[in-house]
Write a protein that holds these residues in place. Structure first.
Motif: not given
Length: 485
Positions: A151-169
Protein backbone atom coordinates in the motif's frame (compact mmCIF):
# COMPACT_ATOMS: atom_id res chain seq x y z
CA UNK A 1 -47.30 10.23 7.53
CA UNK A 2 -44.00 8.74 6.60
CA UNK A 3 -43.36 5.10 7.33
CA UNK A 4 -40.23 4.73 9.52
CA UNK A 5 -39.85 1.15 8.28
CA UNK A 6 -39.17 2.35 4.75
CA UNK A 7 -35.73 3.83 4.16
CA UNK A 8 -35.77 7.15 2.31
CA UNK A 9 -34.08 7.19 -1.10
CA UNK A 10 -30.36 7.86 -0.96
CA UNK A 11 -28.69 10.27 -3.34
CA UNK A 12 -25.28 8.71 -2.86
CA UNK A 13 -24.37 5.03 -2.70
CA UNK A 14 -21.35 3.96 -0.72
CA UNK A 15 -18.50 3.12 -3.04
CA UNK A 16 -17.88 -0.52 -3.80
CA UNK A 17 -14.19 -1.07 -4.66
CA UNK A 18 -13.60 -1.96 -8.29
CA UNK A 19 -10.61 -4.01 -9.42
CA UNK A 20 -10.49 -3.99 -13.26
CA UNK A 21 -8.76 -6.98 -14.80
CA UNK A 22 -6.01 -6.60 -17.37
CA UNK A 23 -7.29 -6.97 -20.92
CA UNK A 24 -5.64 -7.04 -24.34
CA UNK A 25 -7.18 -5.92 -27.58
CA UNK A 26 -7.58 -3.20 -30.16
CA UNK A 27 -9.43 -0.73 -27.94
CA UNK A 28 -7.09 -1.28 -25.00
CA UNK A 29 -4.12 -0.56 -27.27
CA UNK A 30 -5.87 2.56 -28.55
CA UNK A 31 -6.35 3.75 -24.97
CA UNK A 32 -2.65 3.15 -24.23
CA UNK A 33 -1.67 5.24 -27.25
CA UNK A 34 -4.03 8.09 -26.38
CA UNK A 35 -2.89 8.02 -22.75
CA UNK A 36 0.78 8.18 -23.77
CA UNK A 37 0.19 11.01 -26.25
CA UNK A 38 -1.97 13.14 -23.95
CA UNK A 39 0.33 12.72 -20.96
CA UNK A 40 3.38 13.51 -23.10
CA UNK A 41 1.71 16.68 -24.39
CA UNK A 42 0.75 17.75 -20.87
CA UNK A 43 4.12 17.13 -19.25
CA UNK A 44 6.47 18.13 -22.09
CA UNK A 45 4.77 21.19 -23.61
CA UNK A 46 5.94 23.74 -20.97
CA UNK A 47 9.56 22.79 -21.71
CA UNK A 48 9.42 23.45 -25.45
CA UNK A 49 11.32 26.60 -26.40
CA UNK A 50 10.33 29.09 -29.12
CA UNK A 51 12.48 32.05 -30.15
CA UNK A 52 10.39 35.23 -30.31
CA UNK A 53 13.21 37.74 -30.00
CA UNK A 54 15.20 39.21 -27.14
CA UNK A 55 12.33 41.07 -25.46
CA UNK A 56 9.79 38.22 -25.39
CA UNK A 57 9.61 34.92 -23.46
CA UNK A 58 11.01 31.89 -25.25
CA UNK A 59 8.49 29.37 -23.86
CA UNK A 60 6.40 27.92 -26.69
CA UNK A 61 3.14 27.77 -24.71
CA UNK A 62 2.81 30.34 -21.94
CA UNK A 63 -0.12 31.97 -20.16
CA UNK A 64 1.60 35.12 -18.97
CA UNK A 65 -0.89 36.53 -16.47
CA UNK A 66 1.51 39.17 -15.17
CA UNK A 67 1.84 40.79 -18.61
CA UNK A 68 -1.62 39.71 -19.78
CA UNK A 69 -0.47 37.66 -22.75
CA UNK A 70 -1.09 34.19 -24.08
CA UNK A 71 1.67 32.69 -26.24
CA UNK A 72 1.15 29.61 -28.38
CA UNK A 73 4.22 29.01 -30.54
CA UNK A 74 4.09 31.79 -33.18
CA UNK A 75 0.69 33.11 -32.01
CA UNK A 76 0.41 35.84 -29.41
CA UNK A 77 -2.99 36.70 -27.93
CA UNK A 78 -3.50 40.06 -26.22
CA UNK A 79 -6.23 40.79 -23.64
CA UNK A 80 -8.43 42.60 -26.16
CA UNK A 81 -8.26 39.52 -28.40
CA UNK A 82 -9.96 37.26 -25.89
CA UNK A 83 -12.52 36.41 -28.56
CA UNK A 84 -9.97 33.87 -29.86
CA UNK A 85 -10.10 32.05 -26.52
CA UNK A 86 -13.89 32.33 -26.43
CA UNK A 87 -14.05 30.90 -29.95
CA UNK A 88 -11.84 27.95 -28.97
CA UNK A 89 -14.08 27.24 -25.98
CA UNK A 90 -17.15 27.28 -28.22
CA UNK A 91 -15.37 24.92 -30.62
CA UNK A 92 -14.55 22.60 -27.72
CA UNK A 93 -18.21 22.52 -26.70
CA UNK A 94 -19.39 21.86 -30.25
CA UNK A 95 -16.70 19.19 -30.60
CA UNK A 96 -18.11 17.40 -27.56
CA UNK A 97 -21.61 17.60 -29.05
CA UNK A 98 -20.32 16.31 -32.39
CA UNK A 99 -18.39 13.32 -31.03
CA UNK A 100 -21.11 12.42 -28.53
CA UNK A 101 -23.79 12.54 -31.20
CA UNK A 102 -21.72 10.35 -33.53
CA UNK A 103 -19.83 8.00 -31.19
CA UNK A 104 -21.26 8.38 -27.71
CA UNK A 105 -19.00 9.21 -24.79
CA UNK A 106 -15.71 8.71 -26.61
CA UNK A 107 -14.27 11.77 -24.87
CA UNK A 108 -15.03 10.24 -21.46
CA UNK A 109 -13.70 6.84 -22.43
CA UNK A 110 -10.43 7.87 -24.08
CA UNK A 111 -9.28 11.45 -23.50
CA UNK A 112 -10.94 12.89 -20.38
CA UNK A 113 -8.24 13.78 -17.81
CA UNK A 114 -10.10 11.83 -15.14
CA UNK A 115 -10.03 8.74 -17.36
CA UNK A 116 -6.39 9.18 -18.40
CA UNK A 117 -5.05 9.65 -14.87
CA UNK A 118 -7.27 6.89 -13.47
CA UNK A 119 -5.87 4.56 -16.12
CA UNK A 120 -2.36 5.58 -15.08
CA UNK A 121 -3.13 5.01 -11.40
CA UNK A 122 -4.70 1.60 -12.11
CA UNK A 123 -1.64 0.67 -14.17
CA UNK A 124 0.57 1.57 -11.19
CA UNK A 125 -1.70 -0.40 -8.87
CA UNK A 126 -1.44 -3.44 -11.13
CA UNK A 127 2.37 -3.18 -11.25
CA UNK A 128 2.63 -3.05 -7.47
CA UNK A 129 -0.17 -5.33 -6.27
CA UNK A 130 -0.84 -7.62 -9.23
CA UNK A 131 -3.83 -8.22 -11.48
CA UNK A 132 -7.47 -8.34 -10.40
CA UNK A 133 -7.48 -11.54 -8.35
CA UNK A 134 -4.33 -10.55 -6.47
CA UNK A 135 -5.76 -7.12 -5.68
CA UNK A 136 -9.04 -8.60 -4.48
CA UNK A 137 -7.17 -10.98 -2.16
CA UNK A 138 -5.03 -8.12 -0.87
CA UNK A 139 -8.11 -5.98 -0.25
CA UNK A 140 -9.75 -8.73 1.80
CA UNK A 141 -6.56 -9.72 3.63
CA UNK A 142 -5.91 -8.42 7.16
CA UNK A 143 -3.35 -5.67 7.60
CA UNK A 144 0.13 -7.08 7.92
CA UNK A 145 3.66 -6.03 6.94
CA UNK A 146 3.24 -7.15 3.32
CA UNK A 147 -0.06 -5.33 2.81
CA UNK A 148 1.30 -2.19 4.44
CA UNK A 149 4.44 -2.32 2.28
CA UNK A 150 2.45 -2.72 -0.96
CA UNK A 151 0.00 0.00 0.00
CA UNK A 152 2.72 2.49 0.93
CA UNK A 153 4.65 1.72 -2.27
CA UNK A 154 1.56 2.27 -4.38
CA UNK A 155 0.57 5.46 -2.58
CA UNK A 156 4.13 6.81 -2.88
CA UNK A 157 4.10 6.32 -6.66
CA UNK A 158 0.64 7.87 -6.87
CA UNK A 159 1.89 10.86 -4.90
CA UNK A 160 4.86 11.31 -7.25
CA UNK A 161 2.50 11.24 -10.25
CA UNK A 162 0.20 13.74 -8.52
CA UNK A 163 3.10 16.09 -7.70
CA UNK A 164 4.29 15.92 -11.32
CA UNK A 165 0.75 16.69 -12.45
CA UNK A 166 0.37 19.73 -10.22
CA UNK A 167 3.88 20.89 -11.06
CA UNK A 168 3.34 20.58 -14.79
CA UNK A 169 0.22 22.75 -14.62
CA UNK A 170 1.89 25.73 -12.95
CA UNK A 171 4.74 25.59 -15.49
CA UNK A 172 2.28 26.84 -18.10
CA UNK A 173 1.99 30.19 -16.29
CA UNK A 174 5.64 31.22 -16.02
CA UNK A 175 9.05 30.27 -17.36
CA UNK A 176 9.31 26.55 -16.58
CA UNK A 177 13.08 26.21 -15.92
CA UNK A 178 13.10 29.28 -13.68
CA UNK A 179 10.06 28.15 -11.74
CA UNK A 180 11.47 24.63 -11.27
CA UNK A 181 14.66 26.08 -9.79
CA UNK A 182 12.67 28.43 -7.54
CA UNK A 183 10.44 25.60 -6.33
CA UNK A 184 13.45 23.68 -5.04
CA UNK A 185 15.16 26.72 -3.54
CA UNK A 186 11.99 27.98 -1.86
CA UNK A 187 11.96 31.23 -3.86
CA UNK A 188 8.75 30.55 -5.81
CA UNK A 189 5.65 32.63 -5.16
CA UNK A 190 3.30 31.21 -2.48
CA UNK A 191 0.55 30.97 -5.11
CA UNK A 192 2.69 28.45 -7.00
CA UNK A 193 3.04 26.22 -3.94
CA UNK A 194 -0.67 26.52 -3.08
CA UNK A 195 -1.80 25.73 -6.62
CA UNK A 196 0.59 22.83 -6.88
CA UNK A 197 -0.60 21.49 -3.52
CA UNK A 198 -4.28 21.68 -4.47
CA UNK A 199 -3.73 19.95 -7.82
CA UNK A 200 -1.54 17.32 -6.20
CA UNK A 201 -4.21 16.53 -3.61
CA UNK A 202 -7.08 16.41 -6.12
CA UNK A 203 -5.11 14.23 -8.53
CA UNK A 204 -4.12 11.84 -5.76
CA UNK A 205 -7.68 11.56 -4.43
CA UNK A 206 -9.60 11.59 -7.71
CA UNK A 207 -7.32 9.20 -9.59
CA UNK A 208 -6.50 6.92 -6.68
CA UNK A 209 -9.63 6.69 -4.57
CA UNK A 210 -12.68 8.47 -6.08
CA UNK A 211 -12.18 7.25 -9.66
CA UNK A 212 -15.58 6.32 -11.11
CA UNK A 213 -17.35 8.33 -8.38
CA UNK A 214 -16.17 11.53 -10.05
CA UNK A 215 -17.79 10.45 -13.31
CA UNK A 216 -21.03 9.40 -11.64
CA UNK A 217 -21.57 12.16 -9.08
CA UNK A 218 -19.29 15.12 -9.82
CA UNK A 219 -19.29 15.34 -13.62
CA UNK A 220 -22.41 16.79 -15.27
CA UNK A 221 -21.63 15.34 -18.70
CA UNK A 222 -23.24 11.88 -18.16
CA UNK A 223 -26.54 13.68 -17.63
CA UNK A 224 -26.11 16.06 -20.55
CA UNK A 225 -25.08 13.35 -22.99
CA UNK A 226 -28.62 11.95 -23.18
CA UNK A 227 -29.68 15.03 -25.12
CA UNK A 228 -26.80 14.53 -27.56
CA UNK A 229 -27.46 10.86 -28.33
CA UNK A 230 -30.23 9.12 -30.24
CA UNK A 231 -30.93 5.72 -31.76
CA UNK A 232 -28.43 6.41 -34.56
CA UNK A 233 -25.52 7.11 -32.20
CA UNK A 234 -22.78 4.48 -32.22
CA UNK A 235 -22.13 3.32 -28.68
CA UNK A 236 -21.00 0.22 -26.83
CA UNK A 237 -23.91 -2.23 -26.68
CA UNK A 238 -24.69 -5.90 -26.09
CA UNK A 239 -26.38 -7.98 -28.80
CA UNK A 240 -29.01 -9.41 -26.52
CA UNK A 241 -30.78 -11.23 -29.34
CA UNK A 242 -27.61 -13.22 -29.91
CA UNK A 243 -26.34 -13.65 -26.36
CA UNK A 244 -29.52 -14.65 -24.50
CA UNK A 245 -30.34 -16.91 -22.84
CA UNK A 246 -26.87 -16.88 -21.37
CA UNK A 247 -25.27 -19.80 -19.59
CA UNK A 248 -22.42 -22.27 -19.56
CA UNK A 249 -21.94 -24.29 -22.73
CA UNK A 250 -21.08 -27.95 -22.82
CA UNK A 251 -18.68 -29.30 -25.38
CA UNK A 252 -20.39 -29.66 -28.75
CA UNK A 253 -23.57 -27.87 -27.62
CA UNK A 254 -25.05 -25.59 -30.28
CA UNK A 255 -25.81 -21.97 -29.49
CA UNK A 256 -28.74 -19.89 -30.64
CA UNK A 257 -26.85 -18.60 -33.67
CA UNK A 258 -26.30 -22.23 -34.64
CA UNK A 259 -29.90 -23.34 -34.04
CA UNK A 260 -29.46 -24.34 -30.39
CA UNK A 261 -31.43 -23.18 -27.31
CA UNK A 262 -28.68 -21.10 -25.64
CA UNK A 263 -27.14 -17.80 -26.57
CA UNK A 264 -23.48 -17.12 -27.31
CA UNK A 265 -22.92 -15.45 -23.91
CA UNK A 266 -21.44 -18.03 -21.53
CA UNK A 267 -21.83 -15.68 -18.54
CA UNK A 268 -18.07 -15.65 -17.90
CA UNK A 269 -18.26 -12.11 -16.42
CA UNK A 270 -15.18 -11.05 -18.41
CA UNK A 271 -16.94 -7.89 -19.59
CA UNK A 272 -17.78 -6.95 -16.00
CA UNK A 273 -14.35 -7.78 -14.60
CA UNK A 274 -12.52 -5.44 -17.02
CA UNK A 275 -14.94 -2.52 -16.68
CA UNK A 276 -13.38 0.43 -14.81
CA UNK A 277 -16.88 1.60 -13.85
CA UNK A 278 -17.90 -1.78 -12.44
CA UNK A 279 -21.08 -2.13 -14.53
CA UNK A 280 -22.56 -4.93 -16.60
CA UNK A 281 -23.04 -3.77 -20.18
CA UNK A 282 -25.47 -6.63 -20.70
CA UNK A 283 -27.98 -4.73 -18.57
CA UNK A 284 -28.33 -2.12 -21.33
CA UNK A 285 -27.38 1.55 -21.59
CA UNK A 286 -26.36 3.04 -18.25
CA UNK A 287 -25.33 6.47 -17.03
CA UNK A 288 -22.07 5.06 -15.67
CA UNK A 289 -20.85 3.67 -19.00
CA UNK A 290 -18.02 5.77 -20.48
CA UNK A 291 -17.84 3.68 -23.70
CA UNK A 292 -14.18 2.82 -23.16
CA UNK A 293 -14.87 -0.44 -25.09
CA UNK A 294 -12.69 -2.60 -22.84
CA UNK A 295 -15.67 -4.95 -22.51
CA UNK A 296 -15.53 -5.40 -26.29
CA UNK A 297 -11.91 -6.54 -26.10
CA UNK A 298 -12.67 -8.91 -23.23
CA UNK A 299 -15.73 -10.43 -24.92
CA UNK A 300 -14.00 -10.79 -28.28
CA UNK A 301 -11.16 -12.63 -26.57
CA UNK A 302 -13.61 -15.10 -25.01
CA UNK A 303 -15.55 -15.55 -28.24
CA UNK A 304 -12.30 -16.36 -30.02
CA UNK A 305 -11.43 -18.99 -27.43
CA UNK A 306 -14.80 -20.78 -27.69
CA UNK A 307 -14.96 -20.50 -31.46
CA UNK A 308 -17.87 -18.08 -31.68
CA UNK A 309 -18.14 -14.95 -33.87
CA UNK A 310 -16.78 -11.75 -32.37
CA UNK A 311 -19.00 -8.75 -31.84
CA UNK A 312 -21.34 -10.01 -29.12
CA UNK A 313 -20.49 -6.71 -27.46
CA UNK A 314 -19.66 -4.07 -30.02
CA UNK A 315 -19.90 -0.45 -31.09
CA UNK A 316 -23.35 -0.27 -32.64
CA UNK A 317 -26.46 1.88 -32.89
CA UNK A 318 -29.51 0.89 -30.88
CA UNK A 319 -31.54 0.92 -34.08
CA UNK A 320 -29.18 -1.65 -35.59
CA UNK A 321 -29.70 -3.99 -32.64
CA UNK A 322 -33.43 -3.94 -33.29
CA UNK A 323 -32.87 -4.43 -37.02
CA UNK A 324 -30.56 -7.40 -36.46
CA UNK A 325 -33.07 -8.92 -34.06
CA UNK A 326 -35.65 -8.75 -36.86
CA UNK A 327 -33.22 -10.33 -39.32
CA UNK A 328 -32.59 -7.12 -41.26
CA UNK A 329 -29.23 -5.78 -42.45
CA UNK A 330 -27.85 -3.00 -40.25
CA UNK A 331 -26.87 0.34 -41.74
CA UNK A 332 -23.19 0.96 -42.58
CA UNK A 333 -21.26 2.73 -39.82
CA UNK A 334 -20.54 5.73 -42.02
CA UNK A 335 -24.26 6.40 -42.48
CA UNK A 336 -24.70 6.53 -38.73
CA UNK A 337 -21.92 9.09 -38.47
CA UNK A 338 -22.86 11.23 -41.49
CA UNK A 339 -26.42 12.25 -40.69
CA UNK A 340 -28.05 15.73 -40.53
CA UNK A 341 -27.38 16.21 -36.83
CA UNK A 342 -23.67 15.47 -36.98
CA UNK A 343 -23.26 17.36 -40.25
CA UNK A 344 -24.82 20.42 -38.61
CA UNK A 345 -22.50 20.18 -35.60
CA UNK A 346 -19.49 19.76 -37.88
CA UNK A 347 -20.52 22.69 -40.07
CA UNK A 348 -20.86 24.98 -37.04
CA UNK A 349 -17.58 23.70 -35.59
CA UNK A 350 -15.68 24.11 -38.86
CA UNK A 351 -17.26 27.51 -39.53
CA UNK A 352 -16.06 28.90 -36.21
CA UNK A 353 -12.62 27.40 -36.80
CA UNK A 354 -12.33 28.98 -40.24
CA UNK A 355 -13.52 32.34 -38.89
CA UNK A 356 -10.88 32.25 -36.14
CA UNK A 357 -8.15 31.38 -38.65
CA UNK A 358 -9.21 34.22 -40.95
CA UNK A 359 -9.29 36.65 -38.03
CA UNK A 360 -5.89 35.40 -36.88
CA UNK A 361 -4.17 35.88 -40.22
CA UNK A 362 -5.90 39.15 -41.08
CA UNK A 363 -5.30 40.90 -37.77
CA UNK A 364 -2.99 43.86 -37.85
CA UNK A 365 0.45 43.60 -36.21
CA UNK A 366 -0.38 46.81 -34.39
CA UNK A 367 -3.52 48.38 -32.95
CA UNK A 368 -4.51 51.99 -32.68
CA UNK A 369 -7.14 54.00 -30.90
CA UNK A 370 -7.76 57.74 -31.04
CA UNK A 371 -9.62 59.94 -28.59
CA UNK A 372 -10.28 63.64 -29.34
CA UNK A 373 -9.35 65.95 -26.48
CA UNK A 374 -12.63 67.81 -25.91
CA UNK A 375 -11.54 70.35 -23.35
CA UNK A 376 -11.46 72.57 -25.32
CA UNK A 377 -12.93 71.24 -28.59
CA UNK A 378 -10.51 73.38 -30.58
CA UNK A 379 -7.94 76.14 -30.16
CA UNK A 380 -7.73 79.25 -32.33
CA UNK A 381 -4.13 80.02 -33.16
CA UNK A 382 -2.65 83.55 -33.46
CA UNK A 383 -2.85 83.40 -37.27
CA UNK A 384 -6.51 82.30 -37.19
CA UNK A 385 -5.82 78.60 -37.80
CA UNK A 386 -7.90 76.00 -35.93
CA UNK A 387 -6.14 73.23 -34.02
CA UNK A 388 -7.63 70.02 -32.62
CA UNK A 389 -5.82 67.79 -30.15
CA UNK A 390 -6.05 63.97 -30.11
CA UNK A 391 -4.71 61.22 -27.87
CA UNK A 392 -3.43 58.49 -30.21
CA UNK A 393 -2.85 55.11 -28.57
CA UNK A 394 -0.50 52.80 -30.47
CA UNK A 395 -0.03 49.17 -29.46
CA UNK A 396 3.00 47.50 -31.07
CA UNK A 397 2.45 43.71 -31.05
CA UNK A 398 5.77 42.94 -32.70
CA UNK A 399 8.84 41.52 -31.00
CA UNK A 400 11.03 44.52 -31.84
CA UNK A 401 10.79 48.30 -31.68
CA UNK A 402 8.89 49.84 -34.58
CA UNK A 403 8.62 53.34 -36.03
CA UNK A 404 5.20 54.54 -37.18
CA UNK A 405 4.25 57.45 -39.45
CA UNK A 406 1.01 59.36 -38.78
CA UNK A 407 -0.96 61.07 -41.56
CA UNK A 408 -4.52 62.27 -42.15
CA UNK A 409 -7.11 61.99 -44.93
CA UNK A 410 -10.48 63.64 -45.36
CA UNK A 411 -13.89 62.02 -45.73
CA UNK A 412 -13.37 61.76 -49.52
CA UNK A 413 -10.10 59.86 -49.10
CA UNK A 414 -7.86 62.71 -50.20
CA UNK A 415 -5.46 64.90 -48.24
CA UNK A 416 -7.38 67.97 -47.00
CA UNK A 417 -6.08 71.34 -48.17
CA UNK A 418 -4.32 73.46 -45.59
CA UNK A 419 -4.07 70.71 -42.97
CA UNK A 420 -0.89 69.81 -41.09
CA UNK A 421 -0.14 67.06 -38.58
CA UNK A 422 2.36 67.44 -35.74
CA UNK A 423 3.29 65.14 -32.90
CA UNK A 424 3.93 66.56 -29.46
CA UNK A 425 7.61 66.48 -28.54
CA UNK A 426 8.72 65.06 -31.91
CA UNK A 427 10.35 66.85 -34.87
CA UNK A 428 8.20 65.13 -37.50
CA UNK A 429 5.26 62.73 -37.85
CA UNK A 430 7.20 59.61 -36.85
CA UNK A 431 6.87 57.97 -33.45
CA UNK A 432 8.76 54.95 -32.09
CA UNK A 433 6.99 52.30 -30.01
CA UNK A 434 8.89 49.66 -28.05
CA UNK A 435 8.35 45.96 -28.62
CA UNK A 436 5.14 44.52 -27.15
CA UNK A 437 4.10 47.77 -25.55
CA UNK A 438 1.51 50.51 -25.83
CA UNK A 439 2.42 54.17 -26.37
CA UNK A 440 0.09 57.16 -26.10
CA UNK A 441 1.04 60.06 -28.34
CA UNK A 442 -0.57 63.49 -28.41
CA UNK A 443 -1.34 64.50 -32.00
CA UNK A 444 -2.17 68.03 -33.21
CA UNK A 445 -4.12 68.54 -36.44
CA UNK A 446 -4.16 72.17 -37.60
CA UNK A 447 -6.41 73.59 -40.33
CA UNK A 448 -5.36 76.91 -41.92
CA UNK A 449 -7.64 79.90 -41.68
CA UNK A 450 -10.16 79.86 -44.49
CA UNK A 451 -9.80 76.14 -45.19
CA UNK A 452 -12.82 73.87 -45.41
CA UNK A 453 -12.01 72.11 -42.12
CA UNK A 454 -11.47 75.35 -40.22
CA UNK A 455 -14.79 76.77 -41.42
CA UNK A 456 -16.88 73.66 -40.77
CA UNK A 457 -18.40 72.97 -37.37
CA UNK A 458 -17.59 69.26 -37.62
CA UNK A 459 -15.79 67.27 -40.30
CA UNK A 460 -14.88 63.60 -40.63
CA UNK A 461 -11.22 62.67 -40.74
CA UNK A 462 -9.27 59.46 -41.04
CA UNK A 463 -5.98 58.99 -39.25
CA UNK A 464 -3.58 56.67 -41.09
CA UNK A 465 -0.71 54.97 -39.27
CA UNK A 466 1.97 53.16 -41.27
CA UNK A 467 4.68 50.84 -39.99
CA UNK A 468 7.88 52.26 -41.49
CA UNK A 469 9.57 48.83 -41.29
CA UNK A 470 7.22 46.61 -43.30
CA UNK A 471 4.68 49.06 -44.71
CA UNK A 472 1.64 47.69 -42.84
CA UNK A 473 -1.07 50.31 -42.54
CA UNK A 474 -4.05 50.81 -40.30
CA UNK A 475 -6.61 53.54 -40.07
CA UNK A 476 -9.18 54.90 -37.65
CA UNK A 477 -11.89 57.49 -38.08
CA UNK A 478 -12.34 60.62 -35.98
CA UNK A 479 -13.81 64.12 -36.27
CA UNK A 480 -12.37 67.64 -36.56
CA UNK A 481 -14.14 70.53 -34.88
CA UNK A 482 -13.89 73.90 -36.59
CA UNK A 483 -15.55 77.30 -36.21
CA UNK A 484 -18.32 78.06 -38.67
CA UNK A 485 -18.92 81.69 -39.60
Amino acid sequence: MSNPDIDPPRLYAAREPIFPRRVHGWFRNLKWIIMAVTLAIYYITPWIRWDRGPSLPDQAVLIDLANRRFYFFWIEIWPHEFYFVAGLLVMAGLGLFLFTSALGRVWCGYACPQTVWTDLFILTERWVEGDRNARVRLWNAPWDARKLRLRLTKWAIWLLIAVATGGAWIFYFTDAPTLLRNLFTGDAHPVAYITMGILTATTFLFGGFAREQICIYACPWPRIQAAMMDEETLTVAYREWRGEPRGKLHRGEATRSEGGPKGDCIDCMACVNVCPMGIDIRDGQQLECITCALCIDACDEVMGKIGKPRGLIDYMALRDEAAERAGETPKPLLKHILRPRTVLYFTLWAGIGVALLVALFLRSPFDLNVTPVRNPLYVTMADGAIRNTYALRLRNKQGDEREFTVSVLGADGTLPQGVTVTLEGLPDTRVSVSANSTHTQRVYITAEKGSALAGSEQSELTLWVEDATDGNKSRIGTVFHGRSE
